[in-house]
Design a protein around this motif. Sequence first.
Motif, PDB file in Angstrom:
ATOM      1  N   VAL A 160      45.072  22.540  36.277  1.00 29.26           N
ATOM      2  CA  VAL A 160      45.734  23.831  36.552  1.00 29.26           C
ATOM      3  C   VAL A 160      45.960  24.657  35.290  1.00 29.26           C
ATOM      4  O   VAL A 160      46.436  25.789  35.367  1.00 29.26           O
ATOM      5  CB  VAL A 160      47.079  23.635  37.282  1.00 29.26           C
TER       6      VAL A 160
ATOM      7  N   GLY B  50      51.333  29.677  44.751  1.00 30.92           N
ATOM      8  CA  GLY B  50      50.277  28.760  44.375  1.00 30.92           C
ATOM      9  C   GLY B  50      50.460  28.168  42.996  1.00 30.92           C
ATOM     10  O   GLY B  50      49.645  27.357  42.557  1.00 30.92           O
TER      11      GLY B  50
ATOM     12  N   ASP C 294      51.879  31.133  36.257  1.00 33.05           N
ATOM     13  CA  ASP C 294      51.038  30.136  36.918  1.00 33.05           C
ATOM     14  C   ASP C 294      51.648  28.744  36.828  1.00 33.05           C
ATOM     15  O   ASP C 294      51.515  27.941  37.755  1.00 33.05           O
ATOM     16  CB  ASP C 294      49.642  30.107  36.274  1.00 33.05           C
TER      17      ASP C 294
ATOM     18  N   GLU D 147      53.794  17.310  44.734  1.00 29.54           N
ATOM     19  CA  GLU D 147      52.414  16.818  44.690  1.00 29.54           C
ATOM     20  C   GLU D 147      52.359  15.359  44.255  1.00 29.54           C
ATOM     21  O   GLU D 147      51.576  14.577  44.785  1.00 29.54           O
ATOM     22  CB  GLU D 147      51.576  17.668  43.741  1.00 29.54           C
TER      23      GLU D 147
ATOM     24  N   GLU E  35      54.295  22.265  43.790  1.00 35.77           N
ATOM     25  CA  GLU E  35      53.581  23.534  43.950  1.00 35.77           C
ATOM     26  C   GLU E  35      54.413  24.508  44.782  1.00 35.77           C
ATOM     27  O   GLU E  35      55.073  24.117  45.740  1.00 35.77           O
ATOM     28  CB  GLU E  35      52.233  23.314  44.635  1.00 35.77           C
ATOM     29  N   LYS E  36      54.351  25.783  44.399  1.00 42.10           N
ATOM     30  CA  LYS E  36      54.954  26.835  45.222  1.00 42.10           C
ATOM     31  C   LYS E  36      53.896  27.297  46.220  1.00 42.10           C
ATOM     32  O   LYS E  36      52.797  27.705  45.823  1.00 42.10           O
ATOM     33  CB  LYS E  36      55.390  28.020  44.358  1.00 42.10           C
TER      34      LYS E  36
ATOM     35  N   THR F 274      52.337  26.054  39.747  1.00 44.39           N
ATOM     36  CA  THR F 274      52.658  24.642  39.557  1.00 44.39           C
ATOM     37  C   THR F 274      53.896  24.472  38.688  1.00 44.39           C
ATOM     38  O   THR F 274      54.007  25.108  37.624  1.00 44.39           O
ATOM     39  CB  THR F 274      51.477  23.909  38.886  1.00 44.39           C
TER      40      THR F 274
ATOM     41  N   ARG G 142      55.156  16.666  39.702  1.00 50.11           N
ATOM     42  CA  ARG G 142      54.474  17.954  39.837  1.00 50.11           C
ATOM     43  C   ARG G 142      54.717  18.507  41.225  1.00 50.11           C
ATOM     44  O   ARG G 142      54.661  17.768  42.219  1.00 50.11           O
ATOM     45  CB  ARG G 142      52.972  17.800  39.576  1.00 50.11           C
TER      46      ARG G 142
END
Length: 274
Positions: free
Chosen positions: A49, A148, A119, A228, A271-272, A150, A269
């Motif tokens: 990512v 999207g 991001d 995740e 994620e949105k 992280t 980890r």
Amino acid sequence: MTEDYRATNRANWDERVAVHPETDYYDVEGFLAGDSSLYPMEREELADVVDADTTLLHPMCHFGLDTLSWARECQSVVGVDFSPAAVEKARDLADQAGIENAEFVEGDVLELALDREFDVVFTTFGVLGWLDDVDALAETVAAHLAPGGTYYLADIHPFTEPFHDVDADGCQFGDWGFSYFHDDPIRIDADGSYADPEESFEHTETVQFVHTMGDVVTALCDAGLEIEFLHDHAWADFPMYDGMDRDDDGRWWLPDDVPVELPLTFSLRAEKPA
């Protein structure tokens, strides 16, 4: 209580930022020569990512060494710290390294309100113990992640709190540390620093907090993030117990003659949703 503990901790960090860049723990000289201060784990677990187009936010960045290491790999980075001395040092270090795509902002992670999304939001080592409200941390992360995006968190494993000492006989339960289920603030008065235990300071008091793994994961889920992975690691980022051995990557391990392994670090980890 909130302002009291933040002022106490800020005085502690303001003083230590004058010492930390000179220690072997941080190896600023190696960084200026081109080395990365990031652990291999951090780069590996974010490899899919992070690239040259990534924008990254690093709250609680101290004097910005990890932030600037990411700047060498990302489009742009923003480091945030509540210590004005740390932010000033981070800006000086960016100038020394000739890094122009890094910005440093003075601010508190629990009250942060930047007018942009990123991001990746990255927080590692020395995060949770300084915060009284993991829900507010999760809300800050969610508010600053692009859809999207992280979130990455690595820190001391909460499971280590009850164990004050580990030796060749294993965990010594007769000398308790802090309860895993500890709701009250913990006031600690101790000289030295994880980066230089022999250094003497004027400001020796800190206020710290214990959060369970359940607290952390639930806070992130409540903020709308999707987990995740959650990984346990048998190494620490500092000599947590006597007799630990340091490897070439700066990780500290229990000695071979200790017959038990403990999860000393965790990485997570999330994620949105897009």
